[in-house]
Structure formats: structure tokens, C-alpha cells
Design an enzyme around this catalytic site. Structure first.
Site, PDB file in Angstrom:
ATOM      1  N   GLY A  92      30.698  16.619  26.814  1.00 39.36           N
ATOM      2  CA  GLY A  92      30.900  15.235  26.603  1.00 39.36           C
ATOM      3  C   GLY A  92      32.288  15.058  27.128  1.00 39.36           C
ATOM      4  CE  LYS A 111      28.578  13.207  14.987  1.00 36.63           C
ATOM      5  NZ  LYS A 111      29.036  14.310  15.866  1.00 36.63           N
ATOM      6  N   GLY A 117      33.676  11.624  27.429  1.00 40.19           N
ATOM      7  CA  GLY A 117      33.737  10.561  26.393  1.00 40.19           C
ATOM      8  C   GLY A 117      35.154  10.032  25.907  1.00 40.19           C
ATOM      9  CD  GLN A 118      37.631   6.737  21.291  1.00 33.31           C
ATOM     10  OE1 GLN A 118      36.565   6.972  20.682  1.00 33.31           O
ATOM     11  NE2 GLN A 118      38.459   6.085  21.006  1.00 33.31           N
ATOM     12  CG  ASP A 141      20.487  16.689  30.262  1.00 33.40           C
ATOM     13  OD1 ASP A 141      19.200  16.552  30.606  1.00 33.40           O
ATOM     14  OD2 ASP A 141      20.773  16.581  29.075  1.00 33.40           O
ATOM     15  NE  ARG A 187      20.854   9.549  31.599  1.00 34.34           N
ATOM     16  CZ  ARG A 187      20.239   9.900  30.742  1.00 34.34           C
ATOM     17  NH1 ARG A 187      20.974  10.024  29.693  1.00 34.34           N
ATOM     18  NH2 ARG A 187      19.108  10.705  30.638  1.00 34.34           N
ATOM     19  CB  ILE A 233      38.694   8.383  17.656  1.00 35.68           C
ATOM     20  CG1 ILE A 233      38.218   9.392  16.600  1.00 35.68           C
ATOM     21  CG2 ILE A 233      40.012   8.725  18.470  1.00 35.68           C
ATOM     22  CD1 ILE A 233      39.322  10.096  15.629  1.00 35.68           C
ATOM     23  CE1 TYR A 252      28.473   8.938  14.558  1.00 37.39           C
ATOM     24  CE2 TYR A 252      27.705   9.904  16.692  1.00 37.39           C
ATOM     25  CZ  TYR A 252      28.791   9.619  15.874  1.00 37.39           C
ATOM     26  OH  TYR A 252      29.933  10.112  15.920  1.00 37.39           O
TER      27      TYR A 252
HETATM   28  C1  VAH Z   1      30.992   5.087  16.512  1.00 30.11           C
HETATM   29  N1  VAH Z   1      33.276   5.693  17.063  1.00 30.11           N
HETATM   30  O1  VAH Z   1      31.583   4.149  16.045  1.00 30.11           O
HETATM   31  C2  VAH Z   1      32.210   6.208  16.757  1.00 30.11           C
HETATM   32  C3  VAH Z   1      32.332   7.114  15.558  1.00 30.11           C
HETATM   33  C4  VAH Z   1      32.774   7.206  13.248  1.00 30.11           C
HETATM   34  C5  VAH Z   1      32.794   6.457  14.272  1.00 30.11           C
HETATM   35  O2  VAH Z   1      31.207   7.963  15.212  1.00 30.11           O
HETATM   36  O3  VAH Z   1      29.893   5.633  16.313  1.00 30.11           O
END
Ligand code: VAH
Length: 318
Positions: free
Chosen positions: A9, A148, A12-13, A54, A37, A174, A144
């Protein structure tokens, strides 16, 4: 002697800023940036070794660990909250299968340590929302967040039953200026700065009173590396440390920006999907466990973050 670091990743940010930080700390050639990607930013691509990976493809993951002599993995590849709700299949492939592939390949490939971030998304609507404790009810209602929680449980299992050193932080939203806002729920707190500097205004998709735990990127990078380098003997937790930066609402962030840009204007067009996700997450976190076990301390408060964001973004957007 295995000695390299793999960052998945990496486009990513967080990856965009973690890779240069790790290269500065351990040497450019030891940090392999893996993207899929999303094209790698120039600084990440040109600053050291990089590969296409990937994580949903188990053979790819096994080969990356074998071919690049990987000792430590920072597994950041993830489909963020709102996007995961819109594409369940891809979210499962990356957020669930991808993590499983990394953990299994790490055990088989004698990797010493796997760092995998969790999130405030691992909490749900019936979690105590204020100063959410490290140990509490976790019944997230987003894909999501479900992934986690699974990641935390897997991480603790691989650490305690299989001897793989897995570490993870429950990261807040973040905030950073190097990458454009993405498809997360907390990204209003990044996009608002682009709106303020480009148009002098911003239309926010969350209600003005929506309090969320947030963290400025320098604190996030320090937290990730700080936990990774912490003395294992002092850790009682593994993949599930709360870390807090600063909690605020869109109206509090707006007031802080207006103290510096009095003409900045905000209005609201609520996105039911992302408002529902935000309402299911904590307002603030208790991070006393991270402070006690490995000395976590944030350094940026709301005003320091706003000053730094406006200063750097105004240069970037010139
Ligand atoms: C999101 N920036 O908004 C991410 C993060 C806790 C937020 O997981 O999905």
C-alpha cells in the site's frame, strides 16, 4: 541474514510518507515499496526499490517476501471505509484475503515482524464513544471495520500462538497534505484545506457536530515506527493499541481555519453513507495503554496541525 523492509500500500496516504521515513531511518535500498493499482508517487518510486504487488494474490505475496529478503513488513494495503461499502468483493479480497496472505507468507518465509494498522473503525455504534478504552465492545457495522477486528484477532493469534511478532495501532483519521483526499470517511478533514486554499469555501459531507478522533501525519508516522521499534518484552498487547492525536468536529476545524483565513466559508451537504459510518465510530480514544507499554505521545494539537497544513498546502497548490 534477512534485512529488508516491505511496505504494501505504498501509494496510499500513509504509505506515501512512511516509505521515505523508513528509507531515511534504515537506508533507501532496504525499503521495498509495493504498490498495485494506484501509481507510486515520484518520491516513493524514485527513492528506492519498488515493485507491483497484488496482496489478493497469495503467490505474489510469497514471491515478494522470498525475492526481496524481507525481514519486516508494514502491511498498509487496504480499501478504505466508504469504498469498501461500495465494493464488497474487492474489499474482501484486499482487506481480508490480503492480510491472510501476508500473515501466512510471513510465517512460511521467516519474516521477523509484521506491522498492520487497525483503525477506530474497529469499534461500532454500541462502543462507549467518549475516551473509548483499549478493551471494550467491538461490533463494527462496516465491512472495513469488520476486517479490522478480524485483523486484530488474527494479529494477536499469530503473535501468541505462532510466534510471529505482529503489531498494530488503531489509527484515527489521518490528516496530511502530500496526497489528495481519498475515499475515506474522515477525508473531509483533508479536503477542507484544499477547498479553503483553492476556492475559499468547502461543502462538508458530515454534520458540523460530528466529533472524530484524528491525527496529523507526522504523529502517525512516529506512532507506527515507535511501536515497530518498541521493546517486545514490554508489550502486553500486540495488534490492537489505541493511539489518539486530537478529536474535533467540522465546526471546530472550520473555526480554527477561520482564525487564519477569516473569509473562509463552509456549508453542509450530508452524505448519509459517510455520516452513518462516522456516527458508528468513537468521538475520542483513551490511549493510556500505548502510553504505558511503549511510551506513545502525540505532538500536534489542532492549531499546530492547521498551521502546518496551510503552510505546506499553500506551497503545494501554488
Ligand atoms: C477512512 N481515513 O476514513 C480512513 C480511516 C479511521 C478512518 O480508516 O476510512
Amino acid at each position: 541474514m534477512k534485512k529488508n523492509i516491505l511496505v504494501t500500500g505504498a501509494a496510499g496516504q500513509i504509505g506515501t510518507e512512511l516509505v521515505p521515513a523508513l528509507r531515511e531511518r534504515y537506508g533507501d535500498e532496504r525499503v521495498i515499496a509495493a504498490g498495485h493499482r494506484t501509481p507510486l508517487p515520484d518520491e516513493v518510486r524514485d527513492g528506492g526499490p519498488h515493485i507491483t504487488l497484488d496482496v489478493a494474490n497469495q503467490a505474489d505475496v510469497v514471491a515478494a517476501i522470498r525475492d526481496h529478503d524481507i525481514e519486516v513488513i508494514y502491511h498498509l494495503a487496504s480499501i478504505l471505509s466508504a469504498l469498501a461499502e461500495a465494493n464488497r468483493q474487492n474489499a474482501h479480497a484486499v482487506n481480508v484475503n490480503g492480510l491472510y496472505h501476508v500473515l501466512e507468507a510471513a510465517v512460511a518465509g521467516d519474516v521477523r515482524q509484521v506491522n498492520v494498522p487497525s483503525s477506530i473503525a474497529a469499534f461500532g455504534p454500541d462502543t462507549p464513544p467518549v475516551n473509548t478504552p483499549n478493551e471494550t465492545l467491538q461490533r463494527p457495522n462496516t465491512l472495513y471495520g469488520i476486517a479490522k477486528v478480524l485483523g486484530e484477532l488474527w494479529g494477536n493469534y499469530y503473535a501468541t500462538k505462532l510466534g510471529l511478532d505482529v503489531r498494530g495501532l488503531r489509527l484515527p483519521g489521518i490528516i496530511s497534505w502530500k496526497t489528495e483526499p481519498t475515499a475515506g470517511t474522515t477525508d473531509y478533514a483533508v479536503a477542507i484545506f484544499y477547498g479553503a486554499l483553492r476556492e475559499g469555501r468547502y461543502t462538508c459531507y458530515l454534520r458540523p457536530d460530528t466529533s472524530l478522533p484524528m491525527m496529523y501525519m507526522p504523529d502517525c508516522i512516529n506512532a507506527i515506527i515507535g511501536l515497530a521499534e518498541a521493546d517486545m518484552a514490554k508489550l502486553k498487547h500486540h495488534a490492537d493499541f489505541n493511539v489518539a492525536g486530537v478529536s474535533f468536529t467540522p465546526s471546530e476545524l472550520t473555526a480554527a481555519i477561520q482564525r487564519r483565513m477569516p473569509d473562509f466559508e463552509i456549508d453542509y451537504d450530508i452524505d448519509p453513507l459517510r455520516q452513518g459510518i462516522a456516527d458508528s465510530w468513537p468521538d475520542s480514544l483513551d490511549d493510556s495503554v500505548a502510553r504505558a507499554e511503549w511510551g506513545w505521545r502525540p505532538t500536534y494539537d489542532l492549531d499546530a496541525m492547521v498551521d502546518d497544513m496551510l503552510a505546506n498546502l499553500s506551497i503545494k497548490l501554488r
